[in-house]
Design a protein around this motif. Structure first.
Motif, PDB file in Angstrom:
ATOM      1  N   SER A   1       0.322  -1.337   0.099  1.00 36.93           N
ATOM      2  CA  SER A   1      -0.095  -0.088   0.267  1.00 36.93           C
ATOM      3  C   SER A   1       0.818   1.038  -0.124  1.00 36.93           C
ATOM      4  O   SER A   1       1.789   1.525   0.273  1.00 36.93           O
ATOM      5  CB  SER A   1      -1.099  -0.219   0.620  1.00 36.93           C
ATOM      6  N   LYS A   2       0.545   2.241  -0.936  1.00 31.01           N
ATOM      7  CA  LYS A   2       1.085   3.297  -1.141  1.00 31.01           C
ATOM      8  C   LYS A   2       0.558   4.680  -0.053  1.00 31.01           C
ATOM      9  O   LYS A   2      -0.580   4.630   0.233  1.00 31.01           O
ATOM     10  CB  LYS A   2       1.169   4.405  -2.510  1.00 31.01           C
ATOM     11  N   LEU A   3       1.415   4.993   0.951  1.00 29.60           N
ATOM     12  CA  LEU A   3       0.914   5.903   2.092  1.00 29.60           C
ATOM     13  C   LEU A   3       2.062   6.823   2.742  1.00 29.60           C
ATOM     14  O   LEU A   3       3.337   7.314   2.411  1.00 29.60           O
ATOM     15  CB  LEU A   3       1.063   4.998   3.218  1.00 29.60           C
ATOM     16  N   LEU A   4       1.121   8.169   2.909  1.00 28.47           N
ATOM     17  CA  LEU A   4       1.506   8.943   3.046  1.00 28.47           C
ATOM     18  C   LEU A   4       2.375   8.954   4.165  1.00 28.47           C
ATOM     19  O   LEU A   4       1.026   8.713   5.830  1.00 28.47           O
ATOM     20  CB  LEU A   4       0.976  10.110   2.630  1.00 28.47           C
ATOM     21  N   VAL A   5       3.155   9.528   5.032  1.00 30.77           N
ATOM     22  CA  VAL A   5       4.352   9.558   6.079  1.00 30.77           C
ATOM     23  C   VAL A   5       3.572  10.650   6.737  1.00 30.77           C
ATOM     24  O   VAL A   5       5.093  12.083   6.237  1.00 30.77           O
ATOM     25  CB  VAL A   5       6.086   9.196   5.717  1.00 30.77           C
ATOM     26  N   ASP A   6       2.825  10.888   7.648  1.00 32.78           N
ATOM     27  CA  ASP A   6       2.462  12.058   8.243  1.00 32.78           C
ATOM     28  C   ASP A   6       2.598  11.790   9.604  1.00 32.78           C
ATOM     29  O   ASP A   6       2.057  11.571  10.201  1.00 32.78           O
ATOM     30  CB  ASP A   6       1.180  12.062   7.984  1.00 32.78           C
ATOM     31  N   THR A   7       3.893  12.764   9.972  1.00 34.81           N
ATOM     32  CA  THR A   7       4.128  13.290  11.663  1.00 34.81           C
ATOM     33  C   THR A   7       2.523  14.130  12.148  1.00 34.81           C
ATOM     34  O   THR A   7       2.830  14.684  12.977  1.00 34.81           O
ATOM     35  CB  THR A   7       5.202  14.277  11.127  1.00 34.81           C
TER      36      THR A   7
END
Length: 442
Positions: free
Chosen positions: A202-208
């Motif tokens: 799955s393509k995921l945003l790395v979101d702090t």
């Protein structure tokens, strides 16, 4: 209260700013920045045109956004123009202003020509959900030209120039390398999601800027079925309105070559994301509940992310089992007394008799927080007990609420299944006491 997603996604309908450029100004190869960690979210002190402000550091946004100045007298902004923004939530557009040529400084990390966006509508001020004054959000420009290390355990960010050789040696020996793609100024990676005993790359945003573990947008990618055991919940505040959806557990999730068993996953509903712009093939996001279990180094220029697990790696995934969200609803003066100067006696009268007291009594007034219930999950244990939105919290487990922070309240409400919670509230000028037990329903 769960701060999971307040303003965690911003999708701007404006062209990217190319002039913003941070640089290390201390003559060295690196600079260290302390940060405050609240509910897996990173808050840094930023000086904008001479005014010190608090910003959320968020890899899930492109531009710098300023949305709250209610505790500041004034701030100078330059080259201002009016425009509209849109983002994740139920409404469509928000009126805002673009400002250029601003000096933005975080210790010795400085940008002399920074572009930021100002939102004057105070409904976007989410300080009450955090418990500290928060003035804005900073994203892509902070990360784009340097190696940025985030150490969640030490609460420290270290920014390096790309040619800093000692760091490169440490990375090779101690860190796991993964590839990221920078699309629309945000980092994306491919991770394995295992749900219903099937594995989905799955393509995921790395979101702090997202305090949850994983978000999955089923309306965009409906191959992943919603687990049977789930709850409908208020997920937080988006840039254009409230966000609702489901919470559930999946079989496993992989990040940094580590496998997390039965993590909590959030499934925003289709209405909440209808106005959001998505990059191609994006499935969801990985947020702070996962990221905070690592030391993470972002290398936007070379499309790399480096991870090294910390002592939180095997912590269980808890959620707020009470069903209530608590917000900071201002401050009030509270009278406190304390014994002082034991060698100085004071004389008081009691029942007509003189008594010599061996210490003096100091009376002082201090500002203490006011907490109110801002949301209640339908059919939750808190709702069944009788608690209501708007109740002012006076005591928690017989302790004055003024001694808590939102962080401490949140930790208590997701602490352990079966724990009894007693909350005393004020409602319509009357006090009520309610009890319930934390229940893990997913």
């Amino acid at each position: 209260m769960r701060l999971k997603s307040f303003l965690v996604f911003l999708f701007f309908s404006v062209a990217p700013s190319v002039q913003s450029q941070f640089q290390i100004t201390n003559g060295k190869e690196k600079v260290a920045l302390p940060f405050q960690l609240i509910n897996n979210l990173i808050f840094i002190q930023v000086v904008v045109n001479g005014q010190e402000l608090t910003f959320l550091l968020d890899t899930g946004v492109e531009q710098t956004v300023l949305f709250s100045l209610d505790d500041k007298n004034e701030i100078k902004l330059f080259d201002v123009q009016k425009l509209k923004l849109k983002g994740l939530g139920s409404n469509e557009e928000v009126e805002s202003y673009k400002s250029s040529k601003n000096k933005v400084q975080i210790n010795d990390f400085v940008d002399f020509d920074h572009v930021l966006y100002l939102i004057l509508d105070q409904k976007f001020n989410f300080s009450s959900q955090i418990g500290i004054p928060v003035n804005g959000i900073m994203g892509y420009n902070f990360f784009k030209n340097h190696l940025v290390e985030i150490n969640y355990e030490r609460k420290k960010i270290i920014i390096y120039n790309h040619n800093y050789k000692p760091l490169l040696k440490i990375i090779q020996r101690k860190f796991i390398q993964d590839s990221i793609n920078i699309e629309e100024s945000k980092p994306y990676l491919i991770s394995n999601i295992k749900a219903n005993n099937q594995i989905f790359p799955s393509k995921l945003l790395v979101d702090t800027g997202n305090s949850d573990a994983v978000w999955i947008f089923r309306s965009k990618f409906n191959t992943i079925e919603l687990p049977q055991k789930n709850i409908q919940d208020y997920l937080g505040r988006g840039f254009s309105g409230n966000i609702f959806g489901k919470r559930a557990r999946i079989n496993s999730f992989e990040f940094g070559k580590k496998i997390f068993e039965y993590p909590l996953v959030t499934f925003p509903d289709s209405i909440s994301i209808q106005n959001a712009n998505f990059v191609q093939d994006r499935i969801g996001s990985v947020g702070g509940e996962i990221l905070s279990r690592f030391i993470i180094i972002f290398d936007y220029l070379n499309g790399k992310i480096y991870t090294r697990s910390n002592n939180k790696l095997h912590d269980p995934f808890h959620f707020n089992m009470s069903g209530i969200d608590v917000e900071h609803a201002g401050l009030e003066w509270v009278k406190e007394t304390a014994d002082e100067n034991p060698n100085q006696g004071i004389k008081i009268y009691s029942n007509g008799n003189d008594q010599n007291i061996e210490n003096s009594l100091k009376i002082r007034f201090t500002l203490k927080p006011i907490f109110k219930i801002s949301n209640i999950r339908v059919d939750s244990e808190a709702e069944k007990s009788g608690l209501k939105v708007g109740d002012r919290i006076l005591k928690i487990n017989r302790e004055p609420a003024q001694g808590f922070t939102i962080q401490l309240i949140n930790e208590l409400l997701k602490s352990e299944e079966g724990k009894t919670i007693e909350i005393e509230v004020e409602r319509n000028n009357k006090n009520y006491i309610f009890k319930f037990q934390l229940k893990n329903i997913i």
